[in-house]
Enzyme design. Structure first.
Site, mmCIF file in Angstrom:
data_model
loop_
_atom_site.group_PDB
_atom_site.id
_atom_site.type_symbol
_atom_site.label_atom_id
_atom_site.label_comp_id
_atom_site.label_asym_id
_atom_site.label_seq_id
_atom_site.Cartn_x
_atom_site.Cartn_y
_atom_site.Cartn_z
ATOM 1 N N ASP A 14 0.852 -1.188 0.000
ATOM 2 C CA ASP A 14 0.000 0.000 0.000
ATOM 3 C C ASP A 14 0.894 1.247 0.000
ATOM 4 O OD1 ASP A 14 -2.964 0.841 1.947
ATOM 5 O OD2 ASP A 14 -1.749 2.104 0.648
ATOM 6 N N ASP A 109 -3.383 2.301 -5.637
ATOM 7 C CA ASP A 109 -2.168 2.308 -4.817
ATOM 8 C C ASP A 109 -2.010 1.091 -3.919
ATOM 9 O OD1 ASP A 109 -3.905 2.829 -2.603
ATOM 10 O OD2 ASP A 109 -2.266 3.896 -1.629
ATOM 11 N N GLU A 110 -2.797 0.074 -4.145
ATOM 12 C CA GLU A 110 -2.837 -1.014 -3.173
ATOM 13 C C GLU A 110 -3.052 -2.342 -3.887
ATOM 14 O OE1 GLU A 110 -5.887 -1.893 0.473
ATOM 15 O OE2 GLU A 110 -5.989 0.010 -0.552
HETATM 16 P P1 TTP Z 1 -5.383 5.024 0.821
HETATM 17 O O1 TTP Z 1 -4.373 3.959 0.605
HETATM 18 O O2 TTP Z 1 -6.577 4.707 1.655
HETATM 19 O O3 TTP Z 1 -4.702 6.272 1.498
HETATM 20 P P2 TTP Z 1 -3.314 6.921 1.222
HETATM 21 O O4 TTP Z 1 -2.471 6.128 0.306
HETATM 22 O O5 TTP Z 1 -3.552 8.324 0.815
HETATM 23 O O6 TTP Z 1 -2.680 6.959 2.666
HETATM 24 P P3 TTP Z 1 -2.030 5.769 3.532
HETATM 25 O O7 TTP Z 1 -0.610 6.191 3.721
HETATM 26 O O8 TTP Z 1 -2.816 5.758 4.788
HETATM 27 O O9 TTP Z 1 -2.186 4.529 2.724
HETATM 28 O O10 TTP Z 1 -5.904 5.580 -0.547
HETATM 29 C C1 TTP Z 1 -5.068 5.665 -1.700
HETATM 30 C C2 TTP Z 1 -5.433 6.870 -2.542
HETATM 31 O O11 TTP Z 1 -6.808 6.792 -2.936
HETATM 32 C C3 TTP Z 1 -5.305 8.173 -1.801
HETATM 33 O O12 TTP Z 1 -4.006 8.718 -1.897
HETATM 34 C C4 TTP Z 1 -6.342 9.026 -2.431
HETATM 35 C C5 TTP Z 1 -7.389 8.076 -2.934
HETATM 36 N N1 TTP Z 1 -8.565 8.112 -2.059
HETATM 37 C C6 TTP Z 1 -9.690 8.793 -2.490
HETATM 38 O O13 TTP Z 1 -9.711 9.329 -3.598
HETATM 39 N N2 TTP Z 1 -10.771 8.841 -1.659
HETATM 40 C C7 TTP Z 1 -10.798 8.271 -0.418
HETATM 41 O O14 TTP Z 1 -11.800 8.363 0.308
HETATM 42 C C8 TTP Z 1 -9.633 7.567 0.011
HETATM 43 C C9 TTP Z 1 -9.607 6.901 1.352
HETATM 44 C C10 TTP Z 1 -8.563 7.506 -0.836
HETATM 45 MG MG MG Z 2 -2.225 4.045 0.562
#
Ligand code: TTP
Ligand code: MG
Length: 365
Positions: A14, A109-110
């Site tokens: 992630d 991203d995951e």
């Molecule tokens: P996430 O992996 O949930 O968050 P993140 O990568 O920003 O942070 P973390 O370090 O906690 O993993 O989400 C990945 C991307 O998806 C995030 O950068 C933006 C997008 N996203 C949205 O567009 N809407 C949302 O509600 C969420 C949670 C994420």
């Molecule tokens: Mg993330």
């Protein structure tokens, strides 16, 4: 030999504050400052995400931008630029592909990777995860976190354990204790309602949940109860499922008697086209048609195909004309009786994960 369920090696990778990290990478002036990506407060925008500096102020994903600015007045707001995140995502997936074919993307991203059969890094899943994260950094100047364990459930929880830019391994012999101590809210599928119900039953951790029999959990939580029974014991047999992207769709017919010429083939076209349309409509996902093709097998089993590329929408009359043309051209290549005719579409690869996220981007002004 494929591994048994027990000794799989599953990674959950992630990216850290993904969209924000891409923006900071591309504009060094943002480094070290609180940054969020989303729509403007004046347009009733919401944030997609925020970097870790901003999170210290209580700024978080899906928060209205106006609220975020109240919590952190110096927050720097950057508009969503989906193309950039998609590009980074593709680069990351290229790296994943060097380690496994079993990759299940959950969003841009995951992803889960089943690296059970991977021979790189002497087959050490821990080192594979470290190497993947290192390569993502070298290639994209972005950090990722990883969880490494025997199944998806534990790997996913573990990837959050040392975020950002960290990784956590839960080896098989530690799964039981790790899961026992886990708050029930961490279990995938346990939302606020279920969590409150469980707290009423004095259940706070997965260990507490183990007091109940499978039947008792089913009675209280329906079919999810059976899953809970297994998950709270660290059992999760779900395979890593690659999202297979369909590249084409076709229908074909072998004739009881060979068709002598292209005119005889064209008589078959309407019926086959209806069949193709039916199959196309039945698909769960919508794919954009990027080309059409026909296939002929002559009576001597020689096969030929003809393609025409271009964007098509479903338009019966147009498709009938274009397929008819291809059939005539293909028949001219052999000019002898035909035993099989096929029609098909080629599709553009659509990134389903990206499309889901686009829904979110539309909230932007
Ligand atoms: P996430 O992996 O949930 O968050 P993140 O990568 O920003 O942070 P973390 O370090 O906690 O993993 O989400 C990945 C991307 O998806 C995030 O950068 C933006 C997008 N996203 C949205 O567009 N809407 C949302 O509600 C969420 C949670 C994420
Ligand atoms: Mg993330």
């Amino acid at each position: 030999m494929s591994a048994t369920i027990k000794n799989r090696k599953i990674l959950h990778i992630d990216m850290d504050c993904f969209y924000a990290a891409v923006e900071v990478r591309d504009d060094p002036r943002l480094r070290g400052k609180p940054v969020a990506v989303g729509g403007r407060a004046s347009g009733r925008g919401v944030l997609t995400t925020a970097n870790y500096e901003a999170r210290q102020f209580g700024v978080s994903s899906a928060m209205p931008t106006a609220t975020a600015l109240r919590k952190c007045p110096e927050l720097i707001l950057v508009p969503v630029q989906m193309d950039k995140y998609r590009q980074a995502s593709q680069a990351i997936h290229k790296i994943f592909a060097d380690y496994s074919e079993k990759i299940e993307p959950l969003s841009l991203d995951e992803a889960f990777l089943d690296v059970t059969d991977c021979e790189r890094c002497d087959g050490s899943a821990t080192r594979i995860a470290a190497e993947i994260r290192q390569r993502i950094w070298q290639d994209q100047q972005l950090t990722a976190s990883a969880g490494i364990s025997v199944n998806k459930f534990v790997a996913k929880v573990a990837s959050d354990w040392n975020k950002p830019n960290g990784q956590t391994v839960i080896p098989p012999e530690q799964v039981d204790a790790f899961v026992a101590a886990l708050p029930v809210g961490k279990v995938f599928g346990v939302g606020k309602v279920t969590e409150a119900k469980l707290h009423d039953l004095q259940v706070n951790t997965c260990g507490d949940l183990r007091r109940f029999t499978e039947l008792e959990l089913q009675q209280r939580f329906g079919s999810f109860g059976a899953r809970l029974y297994r998950l709270c014991r660290g059992i999760d047999n779900r395979p890593v499922r690659p999202n297979r992207v369909r590249k084409s769709l076709s229908v074909e017919r072998t004739f009881a008697e060979d068709r002598a010429d292209s005119a005889a083939l064209l008589e078959q076209l309407p019926e086959l086209l209806v069949e193709l349309e039916r199959r196309y409509a039945k698909q769960q996902k919508r794919y954009a048609i990027n080309g059409i093709f026909v296939k002929l097998k002559f009576h001597d089993f020689q096969t030929t195909t003809m393609e025409h590329s271009g964007r098509y929408f479903w338009d019966q009359a147009l498709l009938r004309r274009e397929f008819a043309q291809l059939i005539e051209q293909a028949w001219l290549r052999g000019q002898r009786p035909v035993r099989l005719l096929g029609l098909g579409f080629r599709f553009v690869e659509l990134d389903t994960a990206a499309n889901q996220l686009d829904l979110f981007t539309n909230a932007e002004d």
